[in-house]
Each structure stands twice: as structure tokens, then as C-alpha cells.
Scaffold this active site. Structure first.
Site, PDB file in Angstrom:
ATOM      1  N   LYS A 210      46.937  45.215  33.541  1.00  0.00           N
ATOM      2  CA  LYS A 210      45.721  44.972  32.655  1.00  0.00           C
ATOM      3  C   LYS A 210      45.905  45.301  31.108  1.00  0.00           C
ATOM      4  O   LYS A 210      46.182  46.507  30.780  1.00  0.00           O
ATOM      5  CB  LYS A 210      44.515  45.513  33.171  1.00  0.00           C
ATOM      6  CG  LYS A 210      43.223  45.348  32.384  1.00  0.00           C
ATOM      7  CD  LYS A 210      42.921  43.783  32.415  1.00  0.00           C
ATOM      8  CE  LYS A 210      42.107  43.589  33.749  1.00  0.00           C
ATOM      9  NZ  LYS A 210      41.704  42.073  33.989  1.00  0.00           N
TER      10      LYS A 210
ATOM     11  N   ASP B  26      47.788  40.574  31.914  1.00  0.00           N
ATOM     12  CA  ASP B  26      46.320  40.244  31.631  1.00  0.00           C
ATOM     13  C   ASP B  26      45.525  40.788  30.468  1.00  0.00           C
ATOM     14  O   ASP B  26      45.076  41.770  30.740  1.00  0.00           O
ATOM     15  CB  ASP B  26      45.613  40.051  33.000  1.00  0.00           C
ATOM     16  CG  ASP B  26      44.136  39.697  33.060  1.00  0.00           C
ATOM     17  OD1 ASP B  26      43.884  38.979  31.869  1.00  0.00           O
ATOM     18  OD2 ASP B  26      43.422  40.082  33.664  1.00  0.00           O
TER      19      ASP B  26
ATOM     20  N   ASN C   7      42.888  39.703  28.926  1.00  0.00           N
ATOM     21  CA  ASN C   7      41.657  39.122  29.069  1.00  0.00           C
ATOM     22  C   ASN C   7      41.155  38.551  27.630  1.00  0.00           C
ATOM     23  O   ASN C   7      40.312  38.975  27.199  1.00  0.00           O
ATOM     24  CB  ASN C   7      40.746  40.310  29.383  1.00  0.00           C
ATOM     25  CG  ASN C   7      40.746  40.561  30.941  1.00  0.00           C
ATOM     26  OD1 ASN C   7      40.865  41.669  31.407  1.00  0.00           O
ATOM     27  ND2 ASN C   7      40.368  39.468  31.639  1.00  0.00           N
TER      28      ASN C   7
ATOM     29  N   LYS D 267      51.152  44.089  38.335  1.00  0.00           N
ATOM     30  CA  LYS D 267      50.228  43.132  37.171  1.00  0.00           C
ATOM     31  C   LYS D 267      49.648  44.587  36.391  1.00  0.00           C
ATOM     32  O   LYS D 267      49.244  45.641  36.737  1.00  0.00           O
ATOM     33  CB  LYS D 267      48.939  42.773  37.909  1.00  0.00           C
ATOM     34  CG  LYS D 267      47.845  42.077  36.746  1.00  0.00           C
ATOM     35  CD  LYS D 267      46.797  41.295  37.321  1.00  0.00           C
ATOM     36  CE  LYS D 267      45.799  41.053  36.601  1.00  0.00           C
ATOM     37  NZ  LYS D 267      44.957  40.230  37.028  1.00  0.00           N
TER      38      LYS D 267
ATOM     39  N   THR E 214      27.731  29.457  34.304  1.00  0.00           N
ATOM     40  CA  THR E 214      27.093  28.440  34.139  1.00  0.00           C
ATOM     41  C   THR E 214      26.015  28.202  35.468  1.00  0.00           C
ATOM     42  O   THR E 214      26.264  29.111  36.289  1.00  0.00           O
ATOM     43  CB  THR E 214      27.864  27.139  34.312  1.00  0.00           C
ATOM     44  OG1 THR E 214      28.376  27.026  35.534  1.00  0.00           O
ATOM     45  CG2 THR E 214      28.961  27.104  33.050  1.00  0.00           C
TER      46      THR E 214
ATOM     47  N   HIS F 230      41.862  45.558  43.446  1.00  0.00           N
ATOM     48  CA  HIS F 230      41.611  46.659  42.913  1.00  0.00           C
ATOM     49  C   HIS F 230      41.540  47.869  44.047  1.00  0.00           C
ATOM     50  O   HIS F 230      41.219  49.059  43.708  1.00  0.00           O
ATOM     51  CB  HIS F 230      40.232  46.742  42.351  1.00  0.00           C
ATOM     52  CG  HIS F 230      40.010  46.087  40.987  1.00  0.00           C
ATOM     53  ND1 HIS F 230      40.442  44.791  40.731  1.00  0.00           N
ATOM     54  CD2 HIS F 230      39.654  46.665  39.755  1.00  0.00           C
ATOM     55  CE1 HIS F 230      40.394  44.523  39.581  1.00  0.00           C
ATOM     56  NE2 HIS F 230      39.686  45.566  38.834  1.00  0.00           N
TER      57      HIS F 230
ATOM     58  N   HIS G 244      42.445  36.315  42.149  1.00  0.00           N
ATOM     59  CA  HIS G 244      41.840  37.368  41.321  1.00  0.00           C
ATOM     60  C   HIS G 244      40.990  38.473  42.061  1.00  0.00           C
ATOM     61  O   HIS G 244      40.734  38.309  43.305  1.00  0.00           O
ATOM     62  CB  HIS G 244      40.815  36.717  40.300  1.00  0.00           C
ATOM     63  CG  HIS G 244      39.890  37.528  39.518  1.00  0.00           C
ATOM     64  ND1 HIS G 244      38.563  37.907  40.059  1.00  0.00           N
ATOM     65  CD2 HIS G 244      40.290  38.354  38.280  1.00  0.00           C
ATOM     66  CE1 HIS G 244      37.943  38.504  39.011  1.00  0.00           C
ATOM     67  NE2 HIS G 244      39.142  38.944  38.060  1.00  0.00           N
ATOM     68  N   SER G 245      40.781  39.729  41.533  1.00  0.00           N
ATOM     69  CA  SER G 245      40.172  40.518  41.961  1.00  0.00           C
ATOM     70  C   SER G 245      39.518  41.311  41.111  1.00  0.00           C
ATOM     71  O   SER G 245      39.661  41.490  39.888  1.00  0.00           O
ATOM     72  CB  SER G 245      41.094  41.730  42.687  1.00  0.00           C
ATOM     73  OG  SER G 245      40.469  42.966  42.810  1.00  0.00           O
ATOM     74  N   ASN G 246      38.056  41.933  41.527  1.00  0.00           N
ATOM     75  CA  ASN G 246      37.257  42.871  40.754  1.00  0.00           C
ATOM     76  C   ASN G 246      36.959  44.213  41.639  1.00  0.00           C
ATOM     77  O   ASN G 246      37.729  43.919  42.762  1.00  0.00           O
ATOM     78  CB  ASN G 246      35.922  42.121  40.491  1.00  0.00           C
ATOM     79  CG  ASN G 246      35.267  42.884  39.312  1.00  0.00           C
ATOM     80  OD1 ASN G 246      35.472  44.040  38.917  1.00  0.00           O
ATOM     81  ND2 ASN G 246      34.585  41.699  38.503  1.00  0.00           N
TER      82      ASN G 246
ATOM     83  N   ARG H  78      26.640  46.573  34.990  1.00  0.00           N
ATOM     84  CA  ARG H  78      28.130  47.050  34.491  1.00  0.00           C
ATOM     85  C   ARG H  78      28.069  46.625  32.959  1.00  0.00           C
ATOM     86  O   ARG H  78      27.901  45.639  32.418  1.00  0.00           O
ATOM     87  CB  ARG H  78      29.142  46.194  35.227  1.00  0.00           C
ATOM     88  CG  ARG H  78      30.547  46.386  34.503  1.00  0.00           C
ATOM     89  CD  ARG H  78      31.645  45.912  35.502  1.00  0.00           C
ATOM     90  NE  ARG H  78      33.125  45.934  34.694  1.00  0.00           N
ATOM     91  CZ  ARG H  78      34.035  45.371  35.179  1.00  0.00           C
ATOM     92  NH1 ARG H  78      33.970  44.679  36.187  1.00  0.00           N
ATOM     93  NH2 ARG H  78      35.266  45.640  34.327  1.00  0.00           N
TER      94      ARG H  78
END
Length: 419
Positions: free
Chosen positions: A189, A217, A219, A187, A100, A345, A316-318, A399
Site C-alpha cells: 500500500k 497501490d 490509492n 502487495k 453512486t 487484510h 480487493h480487500s478492506n 472511519r
């Protein structure tokens, strides 16, 4: 202590072919490195996303920050908001939820605020965790972050991690990661294969690592009905169930029937999302991320809100490098109600770190909190130049996990929910 100059350097570093509900990671991950330099020559570091749209906003804002006091972070946010003028950013993967106008301000603010805190710590001779109220833990535990993955990018060599497309491959990946880093929780994905296959992988992990807390997760790849079924099958196995289905109402529908706490970094990603989520009891754990919650101080505001409403807090991580890892570690160290090991990550990308080695190291799955002034990390100028050259030559500017997957599976489409 006013800002004299802000330097933003876009970079790219090698990324394995990690699968998710949007597709697959491209060969290069994009980030931006932010340097805030004061009139007295003190510099601070921040790290953020590297997609072109976000990078454009960072550059527009950076030109307007000269003359601001590095201690005036409220004025910093007001300036960012004023410069952006209600603009909203977007991405092609959707893995961190709807962006947003308010969320765009926070995403752009974050690396500048972190860099200012780094400067503040250097001026005061105190670590950033002290500026956030003081560390309540001397080390921050992180979680092994597993992915279904190809052995290597098509046309290239296999990477050191190899293929992981079934339960045996996932368990082998977990064993390698735990042997090397000592992680005490895991964890996975998901959202890649039909739920039954991913449930089988979770059960295989439970059998192989019976004392490790587990998470999955997908997603938002599953309908509420599928999510409730999986929650029933994995009751007593998972410590929490992350983003099984899209949206706050969908998560609330699952939460009303599931015995496992639901976690999110997709449906509650800005302060404006909290009232509805609390009213519907949609999530029981929020995965904070200072990169899109507005930096470290606003992440502490999020922690206080979670504490008020009895909501658990994780992180969280990217895909990220050491500046982000240092900021995450200081924030986690100074957040008393962070009750879960953080995502990271970093093992997937550590070989390309942009900070000098020796400060950030995993000991039994945790990072000891840096105690030197600021973030405690120093930029490796040679590595920064190399990663910037990667950015210039790699040809990627946004990306696009789905687009990359479609090169090899032309009929593939991103679909949430898929099952």
C-alpha cells in the site's frame, strides 16, 4: 423458505496504525455482522461495513425483508432498491471510489445476499461455491498485504508488527508475513511517501523476494505524469500497477503509455463505470469486491464481463473478519478467470475473528475452500458479544483516516493526487 428475522450487530475490533493516502487507520475498525434467519430456524451469515451511514441503511432494509424467499435473490435486490429509493451513501476516506445510488444498492444488498446463500447451502447440504457453479480450484491463493505503519498507535504500546517507514521496515514486515502465512505474492500500500521512496521499497522487495509477483497501490496519490514515470521505472518488476492516479480518464492516460497493466478498485466500482473504462482501455485488471459489487452472484456477472472484454480479474480487500474471508474464498474458488492472488487484510485482524476457529487457515499462502454446507463457518457468540461491546465503548462511528492523522499532524490534508 421465507425470512423470519434479520439481525444486524455492529462490531469493532483492534486495527493497527496502517498508513495510506487518506491518512492512517484508527485504533478500531468497524464492521457489521448480518444474520438472516428463516421460518424454519435456519440461519445464514453476512459481513459488511460498520460506518453509521451504512449501518442505518442496513437497518432500514432489514426491517423490510421478512417474508422473502431466501432463494429469490433477484427479488431481494429489487426489494433493497425499492426501500432505498435512490439514496446514496458516502464515506470519509474515498478509498473505494465514488459511491453512486446504484453502488449504494449493491453495498447494502451484499451482506443479505451472502447470508441467503449461506442459508441455501445449509438447506441443500452444499457449499456456497457449488451454488456459484462449482469450485474450479480447491484452494484460493492470497497475497501478503504490506503497509507503511507506525510502531503502535500514539500513546499506546508497540504492536507485534512494529514500525515500517522505510524499505528495510517493509522488507522485514514482508518476511514476517510470508514466514507466518506462506504468501506467494506481495502487495504494498503506497501513496504515503514521495514516489521515489516507494519505488525504492518495491525494488528492495524484489531483491529480497525475487520470485514473488509484486504490486503497489498508491490509492490515486499520483498525477498521470508521475504515474507514467513510476511505471517506466518499475517495468518488469510489477505484475500490475493499482490505482496510481484518479479517475477513468487519468487511468486511461497512464495506460496508453505504461508497459505494466493497470488495476483498479477506485475508478471502476460499479457496473455503470464499465462502458467508459472499456471504451478508453483505462484498466486491464479489475479488483472485484463482493462487498460493493452486490454480493457473490453479481460479482460473477462482473467476472463474465471482464472475460468478454479481455480484462484481468483480481480481488480487493478492506479490513475484514472470517465471514468475509469465507465468502471471498467461495467466490474466488468458483470464478474461473480470477487470474491473480487475492488481497486480504486478514493477517492484520485475525486475532479478533468472529467465527469459530478451525475452518479458515492459510496453507502456503492459500485458503483451502470449505466443503461443508453454506459458507462453512460458525459464529462465535462470545466473541460477537465482546466485539459489540467494543463498538459501544470505542466512540468511533465512522472511519476517518484523515481526521485521525490530523490529531498528530494538524497540517495534514487528504489530497489526490498529491505528487
Amino acid at each position: 423458505m421465507k425470512i423470519r428475522e434479520v439481525v444486524i450487530t455492529p462490531i469493532a475490533f483492534a486495527d493497527p496504525p496502517l498508513l495510506n493516502s487518506a491518512g492512517v487507520h484508527e485504533p478500531w475498525a468497524l464492521r457489521s455482522i448480518v444474520e438472516v434467519i428463516t421460518e424454519d430456524g435456519v440461519s445464514g451469515l453476512g459481513e459488511s461495513y460498520g460506518d453509521q451511514g451504512h449501518l442505518n441503511l442496513l437497518n432500514v432494509v432489514a426491517r423490510q425483508l421478512t417474508g422473502l424467499d431466501v432463494f429469490a435473490t433477484n427479488a431481494l435486490r429489487a426489494k433493497v432498491s425499492d426501500v432505498l429509493g435512490g439514496a446514496s451513501n458516502s464515506d470519509k476516506h474515498g478509498l473505494t471510489g465514488q459511491i453512486t445510488a446504484e453502488g449504494t444498492v449493491d453495498r447494502v444488498l451484499s451482506p443479505f445476499e451472502v447470508a441467503c446463500l449461506d442459508v441455501q447451502g445449509k438447506i441443500l447440504g452444499r457449499p456456497v461455491s457449488d451454488l456459484l457453479g462449482g469450485a474450479v480450484r480447491s484452494e484460493v491463493p492470497y497475497s501478503a498485504y504490506l503497509f507503511y505503519k507506525w510502531a503502535g498507535h500514539p500513546g499506546g504500546p508497540d504492536d507485534e508488527w512494529g514500525e515500517a517507514l522505510d524499505p528495510d521496515g517493509i522488507v522485514a514486515q514482508a518476511r514476517k508475513m510470508i514466514d507466518e502465512y506462506g504468501f506467494g505474492s506481495i502487495k504494498l500500500k503506497g501513496g504515503v511517501f514521495p514516489p521515489e521512496q516507494e519505488v525504492e521499497a518495491v525494488r528492495a522487495l524484489k531483491e529480497a523476494f525475487p520470485h514473488h509477483p509484486l504490486r503497489i497501490d498508491p490509492n490515486a496519490a499520483w498525477t498521470p505524469e508521475t504515474s507514467v514515470r513510476v511505471a517506466s521505472e518499475l517495468a518488469g518488476v510489477l505484475e500490475y500497477f493499482e490505482d496510481p492516479t484518479p479517475g477513468i480518464p487519468g487511468m486511461a492516460e497512464v495506460a496508453a503509455k505504461a508497459e505494466i497493466p493497470l488495476a483498479t478498485n477506485m475508478c471502476v466500482v460499479a457496473f455503470e463505470h464499465l462502458p467508459e473504462s472499456v471504451a478508453l482501455n483505462a484498466v486491464q485488471v479489475v479488483l472485484s469486491d463482493h462487498h460493493y459489487w452486490g454480493g457473490l452472484n453479481r460479482s460473477r456477472e462482473l467476472a463474465a464481463i471482464c472475460r468478454t472484454f479481455g480484462i484481468g480479474l483480481s480481488m480487493h480487500s478492506n479490513s475484514h473478519l472470517g465471514i468475509s474471508l469465507a465468502a471471498m474464498t467461495h467466490l474466488a474458488a468458483a470464478t474461473p478467470n480470477l487470474g491473480f492472488a487475492c488481497d486480504t487484510h486478514y493477517p492484520w485482524n485475525a486475532a479478533d475473528d468472529v467465527v469459530m476457529p478451525g475452518v479458515l487457515s492459510f496453507v502456503d499462502g492459500a485458503i483451502p475452500v470449505p466443503t461443508t454446507p453454506g459458507l462453512g463457518v460458525e459464529l462465535d457468540r462470545d466473541k460477537l458479544a465482546l466485539l459489540h461491546e467494543n463498538y459501544l465503548s470505542c466512540g468511533i462511528r465512522q472511519r476517518d483516516d484523515t481526521g485521525y492523522m490530523q490529531r498528530f499532524e494538524p497540517g495534514y490534508e487528504r489530497k489526490r493526487p498529491r505528487w
